[in-house]
Design an enzyme around this catalytic site. Sequence first.
Site, PDB file in Angstrom:
ATOM      1  N   ASP A 104       0.822  -1.210   0.000  1.00  0.00           N
ATOM      2  CA  ASP A 104       0.000   0.000   0.000  1.00  0.00           C
ATOM      3  C   ASP A 104       0.855   1.258   0.000  1.00  0.00           C
ATOM      4  O   ASP A 104       2.072   1.206   0.196  1.00  0.00           O
ATOM      5  CB  ASP A 104      -0.979   0.006   1.192  1.00  0.00           C
ATOM      6  N   ASN A 173      -7.302  -2.901  14.031  1.00  0.00           N
ATOM      7  CA  ASN A 173      -8.704  -3.093  13.632  1.00  0.00           C
ATOM      8  C   ASN A 173      -8.874  -4.302  12.717  1.00  0.00           C
ATOM      9  O   ASN A 173      -9.937  -4.508  12.140  1.00  0.00           O
ATOM     10  CB  ASN A 173      -9.232  -1.825  12.928  1.00  0.00           C
ATOM     11  N   HIS A 175      -7.169  -4.863   9.881  1.00  0.00           N
ATOM     12  CA  HIS A 175      -6.923  -4.664   8.455  1.00  0.00           C
ATOM     13  C   HIS A 175      -5.662  -5.417   8.023  1.00  0.00           C
ATOM     14  O   HIS A 175      -4.778  -5.704   8.822  1.00  0.00           O
ATOM     15  CB  HIS A 175      -6.868  -3.175   8.068  1.00  0.00           C
ATOM     16  N   GLU A 180      -9.490  -1.978   5.072  1.00  0.00           N
ATOM     17  CA  GLU A 180     -10.107  -1.676   6.355  1.00  0.00           C
ATOM     18  C   GLU A 180     -11.351  -2.548   6.567  1.00  0.00           C
ATOM     19  O   GLU A 180     -11.854  -3.170   5.621  1.00  0.00           O
ATOM     20  CB  GLU A 180     -10.503  -0.186   6.383  1.00  0.00           C
TER      21      GLU A 180
HETATM   22  P1  PGA Z   1       2.058  -1.552  12.378  1.00  0.00           P
HETATM   23  O1  PGA Z   1       1.050  -1.649  11.175  1.00  0.00           O
HETATM   24  O2  PGA Z   1       3.125  -2.560  12.089  1.00  0.00           O
HETATM   25  O3  PGA Z   1       2.591  -0.153  12.337  1.00  0.00           O
HETATM   26  O4  PGA Z   1       1.310  -1.869  13.608  1.00  0.00           O
HETATM   27  C1  PGA Z   1       0.597  -2.909  10.780  1.00  0.00           C
HETATM   28  C2  PGA Z   1      -0.478  -2.760   9.761  1.00  0.00           C
HETATM   29  O5  PGA Z   1      -1.218  -1.757   9.820  1.00  0.00           O
HETATM   30  O6  PGA Z   1      -0.613  -3.627   8.903  1.00  0.00           O
END
Ligand code: PGA
Length: 279
Positions: A104, A173, A175, A180
């Site tokens: 992404d 969350n 994702h 999302e």
């Molecule tokens: P993070 O993000 O490693 O900063 O917790 C993980 C993600 O959002 O896939």
Amino acid sequence: MLKITLLKTTKDTAQTDRDVLMKPATSAEPIITKAFSFRLEIFKEPQAVAEAAATLLLQHISVNPKCVLLLPTGRTPLAMYAAMVERLQQKPLKLELVQSFNLDEFYGIPADHPGSYHTYMRNALFDHIAVPQANLHLLNGMAASPEAECAAYEAQIEAAGGIDLGVLGIGANGHIGFNEPGSEVTSRSHRVALQPGSRAANSYLFNDELESVPESALTVGIATIMEARQILLLATGPEKASALAALMHGAITPKLPASYLRLHHSVLILADEAAASEL
Ligand code: PGA
């Protein structure tokens, strides 16, 4: 037929089982070349998760020097990339034919913005390893047409022969990539509005200024992730505990996009004890 093997599914799993799961990070066993169905390994510390993930990725590349990788950003994989860089400096691997696609990118900021995932990947990995620039693919956050950009990205993935190994983090969350809650299993790469929590979680890339975090992003879709031949998911820290528990034990639902991974034939999850604390 879908075979789901959960090596650690409950809090009362015998200590001996846990010991078996805590493989030394430098294990010479090429685990990633086997189909691993659906497996969770728990490590004491996040650093051990990073070392194990680096081992698996480098083994994967060494067994298949033409592999196509799907790569994550975020805080979680930083230590994995650092371990890879260090090990590649000690023992170089043939990397000329490796191709990578990132999951992404924020929409509306240029590649050279300090908060972009382009910048993140250059700093964490790409500037330190010998994969040719042309093989490193990221979505363009400044594309005038997100639809055209995403369609072109999907075509590039297909032209590369599809993803061999998809490496993922997981959002608090649930994702994966920036898919999302509410994302459909059939989704392809697309532009997505970021949830407030996802923007807050990324504010560290924008001088902790929430208002500077873009409101949308381009992400590889769930269907594209699910087509990866193998998936490696990393989860560290207590803020991931409830999402990981829901991934392991909850319903397969758009409300928790990571739960779709239970439908994949070859998933290995590496978690630290903090992330595994609600299992
Ligand atoms: P993070 O993000 O490693 O900063 O917790 C993980 C993600 O959002 O896939």
